[in-house]
Design a protein around this motif. Structure first.
Motif, PDB file in Angstrom:
ATOM      1  N   ASP B  55       0.848  -1.199   0.000  1.00  0.00           N
ATOM      2  CA  ASP B  55       0.000   0.000   0.000  1.00  0.00           C
ATOM      3  C   ASP B  55       0.876   1.238   0.000  1.00  0.00           C
ATOM      4  OD1 ASP B  55      -3.020  -0.629   1.989  1.00  0.00           O
ATOM      5  OD2 ASP B  55      -2.454  -1.147  -0.076  1.00  0.00           O
ATOM      6  N   LYS B  56       0.428   2.269  -0.672  1.00  0.00           N
ATOM      7  CA  LYS B  56       1.108   3.559  -0.629  1.00  0.00           C
ATOM      8  C   LYS B  56       0.165   4.567  -0.008  1.00  0.00           C
ATOM      9  CE  LYS B  56       3.671   5.215  -4.034  1.00  0.00           C
ATOM     10  NZ  LYS B  56       4.074   5.811  -5.344  1.00  0.00           N
ATOM     11  N   GLY B  57       0.622   5.200   1.058  1.00  0.00           N
ATOM     12  CA  GLY B  57      -0.126   6.303   1.633  1.00  0.00           C
ATOM     13  C   GLY B  57       0.404   7.604   1.084  1.00  0.00           C
ATOM     14  N   SER B  58      -0.488   8.581   0.892  1.00  0.00           N
ATOM     15  CA  SER B  58      -0.051   9.872   0.364  1.00  0.00           C
ATOM     16  C   SER B  58      -0.942  10.982   0.889  1.00  0.00           C
ATOM     17  CB  SER B  58      -0.048   9.875  -1.161  1.00  0.00           C
ATOM     18  OG  SER B  58      -1.343   9.633  -1.654  1.00  0.00           O
ATOM     19  N   ASN B  59      -0.326  12.161   1.065  1.00  0.00           N
ATOM     20  CA  ASN B  59      -1.072  13.321   1.550  1.00  0.00           C
ATOM     21  C   ASN B  59      -0.146  14.528   1.487  1.00  0.00           C
ATOM     22  OD1 ASN B  59      -3.073  14.910   2.700  1.00  0.00           O
ATOM     23  ND2 ASN B  59      -2.554  14.346   4.792  1.00  0.00           N
ATOM     24  N   LYS B  60      -0.648  15.654   1.042  1.00  0.00           N
ATOM     25  CA  LYS B  60       0.092  16.925   1.019  1.00  0.00           C
ATOM     26  C   LYS B  60       1.434  16.788   0.300  1.00  0.00           C
ATOM     27  CE  LYS B  60      -1.881  18.495   5.407  1.00  0.00           C
ATOM     28  NZ  LYS B  60      -1.584  19.012   6.773  1.00  0.00           N
ATOM     29  N   GLY B  61       1.543  15.923  -0.684  1.00  0.00           N
ATOM     30  CA  GLY B  61       2.779  15.753  -1.420  1.00  0.00           C
ATOM     31  C   GLY B  61       3.729  14.739  -0.818  1.00  0.00           C
ATOM     32  N   PHE B  62       3.402  14.253   0.379  1.00  0.00           N
ATOM     33  CA  PHE B  62       4.206  13.213   1.027  1.00  0.00           C
ATOM     34  C   PHE B  62       3.698  11.839   0.605  1.00  0.00           C
ATOM     35  CE2 PHE B  62       6.707  15.579   4.107  1.00  0.00           C
ATOM     36  CZ  PHE B  62       6.009  16.777   4.220  1.00  0.00           C
ATOM     37  N   GLU B  63       4.639  10.891   0.528  1.00  0.00           N
ATOM     38  CA  GLU B  63       4.287   9.515   0.212  1.00  0.00           C
ATOM     39  C   GLU B  63       5.094   8.556   1.069  1.00  0.00           C
ATOM     40  OE1 GLU B  63       3.265   9.705  -4.575  1.00  0.00           O
ATOM     41  OE2 GLU B  63       5.210   8.959  -3.888  1.00  0.00           O
ATOM     42  N   ALA B  64       4.521   7.385   1.313  1.00  0.00           N
ATOM     43  CA  ALA B  64       5.261   6.310   1.972  1.00  0.00           C
ATOM     44  C   ALA B  64       4.657   4.991   1.523  1.00  0.00           C
ATOM     45  CB  ALA B  64       5.189   6.434   3.486  1.00  0.00           C
TER      46      ALA B  64
END
Lengths: 112, 113
Positions: B55-64
């Motif tokens: 899974d990739k989480g993303s928000n406000k230009g951040f990813e992990a």
């Protein structure tokens, strides 16, 4: 909007006094937590509750107590404040469905 | 026991630089992974999360991305801004432990204009 609020935001007290920090959430979350945050130690769990009348000790519970008489509130009491309890305290509640924690803005406590 | 290790800070970057904050974990179950951010004078807030491998989480230009093979959940952003200056916490939770969160120590990020 639902929220979680802490009071007071800042408090100065003397060694040996009893102090209570309030935490109130309007999400109707069952799970609530108290942490302290100190430089070099990150977040440390003090006490937590999974519902009304349920309380549990965290990793740094000595000198602290909590009570849970309703879903909304989890007050943290320092029975006899010590200088080592000078810290910033955060309350949080958890959305069980997502595992997400919602934090209050913190209470900065200074024990002189 | 379960644990989270993240890179020590502070991390100091210039505006528009590429950001990576490393986070690795050990867990006996199947954890969900989180990044929380704490802006100065505020409480923590969820930045992103991932609940299963790949899974990739993303928000406000951040990813992990949740990497089970390397037990990692590194935080990345392609171009940081001064407003990204904050402390970033990696954390995991396991359903079997009633969603208790295990926290990393936090990484302070300083972005210079």
């Amino acid at each position: 909007d639902a929220e979680i609020t802490q009071s007071p935001r800042h408090k100065i007290t003397e060694t040996g006094r009893q102090v209570t920090l309030a935490c109130h959430q309007t999400w109707n979350h069952n799970n609530m937590f108290w942490y302290r945050q100190d430089l070099g130690h990150g977040l440390r769990l003090i006490h937590y509750s999974y519902g009304v009348q349920d309380t549990n000790k965290g990793e740094v519970s000595d000198g602290y107590s909590v009570s849970r008489s309703n879903t909304e509130d989890l007050p943290l009491t320092l029975e006899s404040a010590a200088s080592s309890q000078t810290s910033v305290y955060f309350c949080a509640s958890m959305d069980w469905n997502t595992g997400e924690l919602f934090f209050g803005e913190g209470s900065r406590l200074t024990v002189l | 026991g379960d644990s989270v290790t993240q890179m020590e800070g502070p991390v100091t970057l210039s505006e528009e630089a590429f950001l990576t904050i490393n986070c690795t974990y050990t867990a006996t179950g199947y954890p969900s992974l989180f990044w929380y951010v704490q802006y100065p004078g505020e409480g923590l807030q969820l930045l992103l999360k991932a609940t299963k491998a790949d899974d990739k989480g993303s928000n406000k230009g951040f990813e992990a991305t949740y990497r089970k093979e390397t037990t990692s959940f590194h935080l990345e952003k392609g171009s940081v801004q001064v407003s990204d200056s904050a402390v970033y916490f990696c954390a995991l939770s396991i359903m079997d432990s009633n969603y208790q969160l295990i926290w990393g120590a936090g990484t302070k990020l300083i972005i210079k204009p």
